[in-house]
Design a protein around this motif. Structure first.
Motif, PDB file in Angstrom:
ATOM      1  N   ASN A  52       0.751  -1.281   0.223  1.00  0.00           N
ATOM      2  CA  ASN A  52       0.115   0.068   0.060  1.00  0.00           C
ATOM      3  C   ASN A  52       0.802   1.165  -0.113  1.00  0.00           C
ATOM      4  O   ASN A  52       1.173   1.674   1.118  1.00  0.00           O
ATOM      5  CB  ASN A  52      -0.932  -0.025   1.267  1.00  0.00           C
ATOM      6  CG  ASN A  52      -2.007   1.025   1.232  1.00  0.00           C
ATOM      7  OD1 ASN A  52      -1.777   2.201   0.220  1.00  0.00           O
ATOM      8  ND2 ASN A  52      -3.004   1.021   2.133  1.00  0.00           N
ATOM      9  N   PRO A  53       1.354   1.730  -1.213  1.00  0.00           N
ATOM     10  CA  PRO A  53       1.996   3.016  -1.171  1.00  0.00           C
ATOM     11  C   PRO A  53       1.633   3.898  -0.547  1.00  0.00           C
ATOM     12  O   PRO A  53       2.721   4.999  -0.181  1.00  0.00           O
ATOM     13  CB  PRO A  53       2.253   3.071  -2.676  1.00  0.00           C
ATOM     14  CG  PRO A  53       1.740   1.807  -3.504  1.00  0.00           C
ATOM     15  CD  PRO A  53       0.766   1.274  -2.376  1.00  0.00           C
ATOM     16  N   ALA A  54       0.154   4.257  -0.248  1.00  0.00           N
ATOM     17  CA  ALA A  54      -0.127   5.333   0.518  1.00  0.00           C
ATOM     18  C   ALA A  54      -0.338   5.209   2.015  1.00  0.00           C
ATOM     19  O   ALA A  54      -0.531   6.088   2.717  1.00  0.00           O
ATOM     20  CB  ALA A  54      -1.838   5.539   0.092  1.00  0.00           C
ATOM     21  N   SER A  55       0.615   4.160   2.577  1.00  0.00           N
ATOM     22  CA  SER A  55       0.597   3.925   3.883  1.00  0.00           C
ATOM     23  C   SER A  55       1.551   4.928   4.410  1.00  0.00           C
ATOM     24  O   SER A  55       2.599   5.333   3.884  1.00  0.00           O
ATOM     25  CB  SER A  55       1.466   2.421   4.212  1.00  0.00           C
ATOM     26  OG  SER A  55       0.498   1.387   3.770  1.00  0.00           O
ATOM     27  N   GLU A  56       1.104   5.632   5.712  1.00  0.00           N
ATOM     28  CA  GLU A  56       2.188   6.605   6.290  1.00  0.00           C
ATOM     29  C   GLU A  56       3.078   6.059   7.092  1.00  0.00           C
ATOM     30  O   GLU A  56       2.357   4.954   7.962  1.00  0.00           O
ATOM     31  CB  GLU A  56       1.362   7.750   6.902  1.00  0.00           C
ATOM     32  CG  GLU A  56       0.574   8.485   6.009  1.00  0.00           C
ATOM     33  CD  GLU A  56       0.960   9.825   5.496  1.00  0.00           C
ATOM     34  OE1 GLU A  56       1.489  10.481   6.225  1.00  0.00           O
ATOM     35  OE2 GLU A  56       0.689  10.293   4.235  1.00  0.00           O
ATOM     36  N   ILE A  57       4.272   6.120   7.337  1.00  0.00           N
ATOM     37  CA  ILE A  57       5.053   5.246   8.211  1.00  0.00           C
ATOM     38  C   ILE A  57       5.707   6.329   9.187  1.00  0.00           C
ATOM     39  O   ILE A  57       6.207   7.423   8.981  1.00  0.00           O
ATOM     40  CB  ILE A  57       6.207   4.685   7.536  1.00  0.00           C
ATOM     41  CG1 ILE A  57       6.021   3.896   6.349  1.00  0.00           C
ATOM     42  CG2 ILE A  57       7.118   3.936   8.429  1.00  0.00           C
ATOM     43  CD1 ILE A  57       4.915   2.832   6.938  1.00  0.00           C
ATOM     44  N   ILE A  58       5.652   6.140  10.485  1.00  0.00           N
ATOM     45  CA  ILE A  58       6.118   6.827  11.821  1.00  0.00           C
ATOM     46  C   ILE A  58       7.178   5.923  12.269  1.00  0.00           C
ATOM     47  O   ILE A  58       7.128   4.724  12.760  1.00  0.00           O
ATOM     48  CB  ILE A  58       5.010   7.314  12.735  1.00  0.00           C
ATOM     49  CG1 ILE A  58       3.761   7.809  11.993  1.00  0.00           C
ATOM     50  CG2 ILE A  58       5.826   7.923  13.742  1.00  0.00           C
ATOM     51  CD1 ILE A  58       4.213   9.282  11.543  1.00  0.00           C
ATOM     52  N   VAL A  59       8.379   6.529  12.516  1.00  0.00           N
ATOM     53  CA  VAL A  59       9.533   5.713  13.224  1.00  0.00           C
ATOM     54  C   VAL A  59       9.862   6.442  14.328  1.00  0.00           C
ATOM     55  O   VAL A  59      10.214   7.535  14.462  1.00  0.00           O
ATOM     56  CB  VAL A  59      10.754   5.527  12.201  1.00  0.00           C
ATOM     57  CG1 VAL A  59      11.848   4.879  12.870  1.00  0.00           C
ATOM     58  CG2 VAL A  59      10.460   4.756  10.931  1.00  0.00           C
ATOM     59  N   TYR A  60       9.774   5.568  15.323  1.00  0.00           N
ATOM     60  CA  TYR A  60      10.369   5.766  16.811  1.00  0.00           C
ATOM     61  C   TYR A  60      11.470   5.098  17.527  1.00  0.00           C
ATOM     62  O   TYR A  60      11.493   4.163  16.676  1.00  0.00           O
ATOM     63  CB  TYR A  60       9.257   5.926  17.822  1.00  0.00           C
ATOM     64  CG  TYR A  60       8.097   6.963  17.453  1.00  0.00           C
ATOM     65  CD1 TYR A  60       8.148   8.303  17.745  1.00  0.00           C
ATOM     66  CD2 TYR A  60       6.682   6.329  17.111  1.00  0.00           C
ATOM     67  CE1 TYR A  60       7.220   9.164  17.539  1.00  0.00           C
ATOM     68  CE2 TYR A  60       5.710   7.360  16.999  1.00  0.00           C
ATOM     69  CZ  TYR A  60       5.862   8.539  17.147  1.00  0.00           C
ATOM     70  OH  TYR A  60       4.737   9.502  17.064  1.00  0.00           O
ATOM     71  N   ILE A  61      12.068   5.687  18.348  1.00  0.00           N
ATOM     72  CA  ILE A  61      13.060   4.792  18.962  1.00  0.00           C
ATOM     73  C   ILE A  61      12.368   4.036  20.159  1.00  0.00           C
ATOM     74  O   ILE A  61      11.593   4.665  20.806  1.00  0.00           O
ATOM     75  CB  ILE A  61      14.351   5.594  19.566  1.00  0.00           C
ATOM     76  CG1 ILE A  61      15.079   6.461  18.788  1.00  0.00           C
ATOM     77  CG2 ILE A  61      15.154   4.852  20.362  1.00  0.00           C
ATOM     78  CD1 ILE A  61      15.470   5.523  17.537  1.00  0.00           C
ATOM     79  N   TYR A  62      12.624   2.860  20.153  1.00  0.00           N
ATOM     80  CA  TYR A  62      11.883   2.039  21.566  1.00  0.00           C
ATOM     81  C   TYR A  62      12.493   2.507  22.740  1.00  0.00           C
ATOM     82  O   TYR A  62      13.908   2.421  22.956  1.00  0.00           O
ATOM     83  CB  TYR A  62      12.053   0.670  21.148  1.00  0.00           C
ATOM     84  CG  TYR A  62      11.481  -0.339  22.276  1.00  0.00           C
ATOM     85  CD1 TYR A  62      10.515  -0.016  22.896  1.00  0.00           C
ATOM     86  CD2 TYR A  62      12.416  -1.352  22.979  1.00  0.00           C
ATOM     87  CE1 TYR A  62       9.641  -0.989  23.596  1.00  0.00           C
ATOM     88  CE2 TYR A  62      11.724  -2.221  23.992  1.00  0.00           C
ATOM     89  CZ  TYR A  62      10.515  -1.989  24.286  1.00  0.00           C
ATOM     90  OH  TYR A  62       9.839  -2.820  25.258  1.00  0.00           O
ATOM     91  N   THR A  63      11.589   3.119  23.363  1.00  0.00           N
ATOM     92  CA  THR A  63      12.217   3.628  25.024  1.00  0.00           C
ATOM     93  C   THR A  63      11.230   3.075  25.831  1.00  0.00           C
ATOM     94  O   THR A  63      10.100   3.728  26.231  1.00  0.00           O
ATOM     95  CB  THR A  63      12.209   5.134  24.774  1.00  0.00           C
ATOM     96  OG1 THR A  63      10.911   5.626  24.398  1.00  0.00           O
ATOM     97  CG2 THR A  63      13.161   5.450  24.109  1.00  0.00           C
ATOM     98  N   PRO A  64      11.333   1.761  26.302  1.00  0.00           N
ATOM     99  CA  PRO A  64      10.380   1.301  27.401  1.00  0.00           C
ATOM    100  C   PRO A  64      10.333   2.107  28.737  1.00  0.00           C
ATOM    101  O   PRO A  64      11.328   2.741  29.096  1.00  0.00           O
ATOM    102  CB  PRO A  64      10.863  -0.228  27.800  1.00  0.00           C
ATOM    103  CG  PRO A  64      12.124   0.070  27.269  1.00  0.00           C
ATOM    104  CD  PRO A  64      12.477   0.927  26.334  1.00  0.00           C
ATOM    105  N   LEU A  65       8.948   1.966  29.304  1.00  0.00           N
ATOM    106  CA  LEU A  65       8.991   2.783  30.665  1.00  0.00           C
ATOM    107  C   LEU A  65       9.472   1.824  31.976  1.00  0.00           C
ATOM    108  O   LEU A  65       9.783   0.600  31.624  1.00  0.00           O
ATOM    109  CB  LEU A  65       7.489   2.545  31.144  1.00  0.00           C
ATOM    110  CG  LEU A  65       6.390   3.215  30.273  1.00  0.00           C
ATOM    111  CD1 LEU A  65       5.087   2.897  30.695  1.00  0.00           C
ATOM    112  CD2 LEU A  65       6.774   4.905  30.348  1.00  0.00           C
ATOM    113  N   PRO A  66      10.233   2.638  32.671  1.00  0.00           N
ATOM    114  CA  PRO A  66      10.745   1.964  33.942  1.00  0.00           C
ATOM    115  C   PRO A  66       9.844   1.088  34.587  1.00  0.00           C
ATOM    116  O   PRO A  66       8.413   1.487  34.423  1.00  0.00           O
ATOM    117  CB  PRO A  66      11.223   2.925  34.776  1.00  0.00           C
ATOM    118  CG  PRO A  66      10.726   4.015  34.283  1.00  0.00           C
ATOM    119  CD  PRO A  66      10.221   3.945  32.839  1.00  0.00           C
TER     120      PRO A  66
END
Length: 513
Positions: free
Chosen positions: A377-391
């Protein structure tokens, strides 16, 4: 002298509470401060409230002090997110404590919910309300007006007693309905919060459901609500949205629900309301919930004009999804991308890269998975985050000690020590951690590689949410990035970085709608 050392002064019959939303975004990105509007509606049943929104009133410290000089307030409630809102929250709290030392200061919102001990370590924070505050805050305000207040009976309250922090038991949250529309008039002209977005010329923010019944270990919503959710009655949703549409002139809706789509049988009445109003809308969703919708429900979705659904894909690794208790599978992410394509809905898929374990391998795997999604699906929007888990200490009490993850270690192999004071959370490295932009275990090389991949990706596929950049510029950048994306030449895209200085493409992971 702290607040608790002050002599008791009884409140007038009708207590007044000042509610403050410290600055966190630009005026053009300001949306209704929904949490404060809900609190104001609850407080006004037995007293009075006033709202200052730092996203609109840019001098939030000065405006707060001027309001307190004009009117006596019995307490000040400050809504505090982590990340960039910490600094203005500290500034306004310190200013109040210095100018009005007898006024109790109450922090509420995500930050004190996740880090109650840290919030109360500050001398300018007297009370912290964890989770939902519509019942706890009025009870606290009432208690402050008594000669012998009994704070121990107030659910979800954290407070100081004899030099120690006391955490009262969590209270069950609810989606109470006062029968009235939120007091938008407290914001001055509420129409100034209607924004031009890709959804429409006058997009309004609204929250219908609260909480999420899933218990992802990394999620602040799960930490606040412990796997419970409440959906509104259809009549309430229609009443609230009709006010926004017919009274304020909104033509589209951005839902701030923690998870709009839930079980299909519960969603059908809400979708019928949305189909009746036909206002283009954006919301949070889960891939499994969308995949489980029947064709008749998808017909309602299409009629309702759902434009985009933000879906937490998180990872292409089935093992990682199990470890974080996501409850979905990678194949469902691929399926929902195709399903959304068929129904004309843009999936906005978020991913968490660079986990503490197998950091580089998992990141590269995610990049390849994103390419597969764009193929489907070329229309898919992609968001990239760094994985930062909660303590561990920030998780909901139901989840502490369960499913413990691996110890978080920095690049030197030392345990990650989380901040103990609000001031420490102001440091850039911790602001970045709270915003999922960096983590202590990232190497400089991997950090740059992630940044370069995101640069190539967003230039090759500019977001439809970007109304600022001219069409010709976005097409030019897409053409420039095409060869890099095709050949996977992500590293050091100097020409794209140079062009971005001129075009400045919108970044949804930073500014959203």
């Amino acid at each position: 002298m702290s607040f608790h050392d002050m002599p008791f002064r009884p409140m007038p019959h009708s207590p007044r509470t000042l509610l403050v939303n410290p600055t966190i975004t630009s005026p053009s990105s300001a949306r209704f401060p929904l949490s404060l509007l809900h609190l104001a509606a609850a407080l006004d049943r037995t007293g009075e409230s006033h709202i200052i929104d730092g996203n609109v009133d840019r001098d939030v410290v000065g405006e707060t002090l001027r309001a307190m000089e004009r009117t006596h307030f019995d307490a000040v409630g400050i809504s505090v997110m982590g990340g960039p809102q910490i600094e203005p929250s500290i500034a306004v709290s310190k200013a109040i404590r210095e100018r009005f030392p007898q006024t109790p200061i109450i922090w509420g919102g995500y930050f004190p919910t996740l880090y109650a001990d840290t919030a109360l370590a500050a001398p300018y924070v007297d009370y912290a309300i964890r989770g939902q505050g519509e019942e706890s805050l009025p009870e606290l305000i009432a208690a402050l007006g008594r000669a012998e207040p009994d704070f121990a009976k107030i659910g979800s309250l954290s407070w100081k007693h004899d030099g120690a922090v006391v955490h009262n038991p969590n209270r069950r949250f609810s989606l109470g309905d006062s029968g009235i529309v939120l007091p938008y008039d407290k914001l001055g002209d509420p129409r100034r919060y209607l924004a031009r977005t890709f959804l429409g010329r006058r997009t309004a923010a609204h929250q219908a459901s609260i909480g999420c019944r899933f218990r992802c270990t990394f999620c602040g919503v799960a930490a606040m609500f412990g796997g419970t959710t409440a959906l509104p009655a259809a009549a309430r949703l229609e009443r609230d949205l009709s006010y926004l549409k017919y009274e304020l002139g909104a033509d589209s809706i951005q839902f701030f629900d923690h998870n709009f789509f839930d079980r299909e049988e519960d969603m059908i009445p809400l979708l019928e309301v949305m189909a009746k109003l036909e206002m283009p809308w954006w919301c949070y969703a889960r891939s499994d919930a969308l995949l489980n919708l029947s064709e008749s429900s998808w017909k309602l979705v299409r009629k309702s004009r759902l434009r985009m659904a933000y879906i937490g894909a998180e990872s292409p690794s089935g093992q990682m999804l199990k470890e974080i208790r996501k409850g979905t599978r990678p194949d469902q992410t691929l399926e929902v991308a195709e399903l959304c394509r068929r129904h004309g809905v843009i999936p906005e898929l978020s991913f968490m890269v660079a986990p503490p374990e197998n950091t580089e391998e998992e990141t590269q795997h995610t990049f390849e998975f994103i390419r597969e999604l764009k193929r489907i699906n070329p229309a898919s929007e992609i968001i990239v985050y760094i994985y930062t888990p909660l303590p561990e200490s920030s998780k909901h009490e139901k989840d502490r000690g369960k499913h413990p993850g691996m110890a978080l270690l920095d690049l030197n192999g030392e345990p990650v020590i989380f901040p103990k004071t609000p001031e420490e959370w102001m440091e850039k490295r911790w602001v970045d951690y709270a915003c999922h932009a960096d983590a202590p275990w990232l190497t400089d090389e991997l950090r740059r590689h992630i940044h370069d991949f995101v640069t190539v990706l967003r230039c090759r596929f500019p977001t439809v949410q970007d109304l600022r950049s001219p069409t010709w510029a976005k097409r030019s950048l897409s053409a420039m990035a095409a060869w890099r994306y095709r050949q996977r030449k992500y590293d050091r895209p100097w020409e794209l970085n140079l062009a971005n200085r001129l075009v400045r493409l919108r970044m949804p992971q930073v500014s959203g709608l």
